[in-house]
Design an enzyme around this catalytic site. Structure first.
Site, PDB file in Angstrom:
ATOM      1  N   HIS A 125      -8.472  -0.199  12.778  1.00 23.39           N
ATOM      2  CA  HIS A 125      -8.524   1.021  13.590  1.00 23.39           C
ATOM      3  C   HIS A 125      -8.874   0.670  15.034  1.00 23.39           C
ATOM      4  O   HIS A 125      -9.646  -0.250  15.288  1.00 23.39           O
ATOM      5  CB  HIS A 125      -9.589   1.958  13.015  1.00 23.39           C
ATOM      6  CG  HIS A 125      -9.580   3.316  13.641  1.00 23.39           C
ATOM      7  ND1 HIS A 125     -10.519   3.725  14.560  1.00 23.39           N
ATOM      8  CD2 HIS A 125      -8.721   4.351  13.492  1.00 23.39           C
ATOM      9  CE1 HIS A 125     -10.251   4.969  14.933  1.00 23.39           C
ATOM     10  NE2 HIS A 125      -9.181   5.375  14.307  1.00 23.39           N
TER      11      HIS A 125
ATOM     12  N   SER B 159      -3.640   2.347  -2.886  1.00 21.00           N
ATOM     13  CA  SER B 159      -3.612   3.274  -1.766  1.00 21.00           C
ATOM     14  C   SER B 159      -2.898   4.571  -2.117  1.00 21.00           C
ATOM     15  O   SER B 159      -2.067   4.619  -3.029  1.00 21.00           O
ATOM     16  CB  SER B 159      -2.897   2.562  -0.619  1.00 21.00           C
ATOM     17  OG  SER B 159      -2.466   3.470   0.342  1.00 21.00           O
TER      18      SER B 159
END
Lengths: 479, 479
Positions: free
Chosen positions: B197, B399
């Site tokens: 991120h 995921s």
């Protein structure tokens, strides 16, 4: 699976009580409860001076609402829902009581946001830069930019020359302002009066900036003579300055004009960045006639203000305004910064801008002016009544923070939620603090105080060093 | 005083429309409206390559709700209140619509917090360290510590060995974790995979840390061979590592065990600090059988998770857990840090802990487990349907983020609030994304897509570099 049933579901956990975990947590290594840590010394010998640390973080479980795994049949019995409702109802009652007896923190607890209740259940998130569109649609940027425009206009910065955002709190504003200052002057030294909010010194450490503490006057304002002396010791490096528009303890307003003059007269013209920390009084000063004006027509770089203080948002928030050209500096050499987000936090609470927008629209300039006048009037009332009763007290001219002799009894301090430092305490008179509330506080204080000092063995502390001998009524300074 | 009356009070302001200010604002120098800035180039020649800047902040007023000064007779006429109510009602409708069409961001919009509405109007503020008592009584520390205990237990850290707090968002968790890492190893180099991120790289810049970007595999996981090579280039300095428990774009989970092994086998034993960025999947992984376990029994320093993502708080928030001993490092040499507050933000939203507490209590471990299973199942459904339709798509094993060919039409992307990067887009399947919602999304996508590519002049982009040739269905890779 948890063994307890019924009303024992949610307990106020006492020291270190550990509930068994569901199997999947693999709790085999979670050992038995450890007593709460000694309040005074973690990792050091209490009082021995050896290995004595200032402990920032510790883990004292004085009281908490434990979370427990629901029973399998909870959905049928509804016991859990009922119990949670009872915890919340009790908590609500305590909030009402705590809100009623509250004087020490600058939070305006007087608001009615019924109209906004309909929005509470949306996940409103203003991701990143408020001026860069995001694909996430559940935002409140249209309110946020409206609020920013209002503040930019208040502080006289053109629409196309400002940049800003709604922060999580005053601290974020300071962190942002000082970061921008450091990016503009990477080699700059940070100057801040020693009565600045602790977040300023935290920023210096986070950002690896050299920080010079400047002395203050008795009032709490920055001492510009000392400031000059310290500047002269560091002539070769630019200056990043934190200017307080209302210090935390004494509500002192630094003299912005004199700070600028000191800088310019001592060879720092064009080599300084000023961040104005207006967390406390940033929104009150514009409405006080004699106050030094905070405006971007002066060579300042950024201003921040809190939204949960004078404005009275029910959650911490703040407004940060800076010059667009400074933000562009952040964008140079961004080898690693893969984003165009110049905020500190990425995700930002989208409810706060709506609360701010609602309040600014409803009260307007005139509404705030009226409230500021009321606060200053009530603060004077409090200071006068304290002094009449022979209690040392001080009120800065531009402030609604009344500083006075610290009440001897800690229980009294907690009951009225007073903020204390050394021998002084303060009350910050916000719009929700009316004469009635002050009277009931004063009455209780007078009554308690006559007990504390009745036998003559002890006398009130001398606070001349904090508020000046003329305001101190201790044995030595009583006239 | 403002001239306009009646229904014109609150406009959607268009480019730079400036309202006259009340006299006290001294608006003489506020000049006339300036058109909104060119979207493409501020301070640079568009397209010339000369002086071209990446502009982080800009000030484009595409749409905002202007704040105007109330009329003197507003309280009598009630017009303002009525108008504000209508703005809010319209806004509410748009939120409902936007919430309905939402797939690209990992926010669980499925919640019912009716029971908490009674607390919305309190100014709840958890000032500073959750474990240090504050005189401010209107807090929710008892809920906060309950939530922290739950997470510490989940990640297997003893009650008396952890420290943590509830943050404003995932970014604050990363900022805190990396700061603690830097304080533990002041000379440490920050390593993070290039798909980390952006807040991780922001932290490096804020904290003046050297930062080394590590390559990723096609899946989005950190490439430990490249990691090793980069470690070997910097043998003499300790390592601070950001490990992703779910990357932003591909939802990839870095192999924590392999990262630790790489460090230890290459001479970094005792000389590294790992921060686990679990913003996205930190709360999902514990419920996935094959997932590498995040636990403090491994040599990690901190874990952060977001509260507004999988948990579904209606405001951004997060949980940060670290080792108490690391926080004590923060306290050494605190010449300037006058406080014992080891959080980044001073004032913290006291509502968030109550929402978290409420959800954790209501859902419990089993509830989350069920939801995780549902999300993974639905994500598989989406990926399968896309591939069946000949659309390139990828879903990592651990995921619920489905990556696929970026839809050609930007309007479609905005309508479904998809997050895009280059030629790929993604849908994050959260608990509120059910089969019905996915079906209506797929139906619309299939229909639109047949138009986009019907004339054969254009064909879908090749995304083999992003998701692997086996998942790409472009002209080249179609079987």
């Amino acid at each position: 699976m948890v063994g307890s049933v019924g009303n024992g579901l949610m307990d106020l956990c006492d020291k270190g009580k550990v509930e068994p975990l569901p199997k999947e947590f693999d709790p085999t290594d979670i050992v038995e409860p450890v007593p709460a840590l000694d309040l005074e010394g973690v990792g050091g010998e209490e009082g021995s001076g050896k290995n004595r640390e200032i402990v920032l973080g510790r883990n004292v479980h004085t009281m908490c609402f434990t979370i427990k795994e629901p029973e399998v049949d909870d959905e049928v019995t509804g016991e859990r829902e009922a119990y949670m409702a009872s915890v919340l109802a009790r908590y609500r009652r305590s909030l009402i009581e705590r809100t009623k007896h509250h004087l020490g923190y600058p939070y305006n607890l007087d608001f009615d946001y019924g109209a906004l209740a309909q929005l509470q259940h949306f996940s409103i998130n203003n991701l990143g830069d408020p001026f860069i569109e995001s694909n996430y649609g559940v935002h409140s940027r249209q309110f946020e930019v409206g609020v920013l425009d209002w503040f930019a206009r208040l502080w006289e910065l053109e629409k196309n020359e400002y940049w800003g955002y709604i922060t999580n709190c005053g601290t974020e504003g300071n962190l942002h302002g000082i970061l921008v200052g450091r990016e503009v002057f990477p080699d700059g030294i940070l100057y801040a009066s020693k009565e600045s909010h602790y977040s300023v010194f935290k920023a210096a450490r986070m950002y690896r900036m050299e920080c010079v503490k400047v002395n203050t006057l008795i009032s709490g304002e920055i001492d510009c003579i000392d400031f000059k002396a310290k500047l002269l010791q560091n002539m070769e490096r630019p200056a990043v300055i934190n200017v307080n528009i209302g210090t935390t303890v004494k509500g002192a307003v630094d003299d912005l004009d004199m700070v600028i003059q000191t800088l310019e007269e001592n060879g720092f013209k064009g080599r300084f960045y000023i961040h104005c920390d207006g967390a406390l009084f940033g929104l009150m000063m514009p409405f006080v006639k004699r106050a030094p004006k905070v405006t971007f027509k002066k060579p300042i770089g950024s201003v921040s203000v809190s939204g949960h203080k004078f404005v009275g948002c029910p959650m911490p928030c703040g407004v940060q305004i800076t010059r667009l050209k400074h933000i562009n500096v952040l964008s140079s050499n961004v080898e690693y910064l893969a984003s165009r987000d110049a905020t500190i936090m990425g995700s930002r609470n989208g409810h706060a801008p709506i609360f701010l927008w609602y309040t600014l629209n409803r009260k307007g300039y005139r509404g705030f002016q009226k409230e500021v006048q009321k606060c200053l009037r009530n603060a004077h009332y409090l200071k006068d009544r304290l002094k009449e009763a022979g209690i040392g007290a001080m009120l800065n001219e531009l402030s609604s923070t009344v500083v006075f002799e610290r009440p001897k009894d800690d229980e009294f301090v907690r009951r009225w939620q007073l903020a204390c430092e050394g021998n002084i305490a303060h009350v910050v008179v916000m719009p929700n603090v009316n004469i009635d509330k002050l009277d009931s506080f004063l009455e209780e204080l007078f009554q308690k105080r006559s007990c504390w000092y009745q036998d003559g063995k002890m006398s009130p502390p001398c606070i001349a060093a904090d508020i000046g001998p003329e305001n101190c009524f201790c044995v030595l300074h009583k006239k």
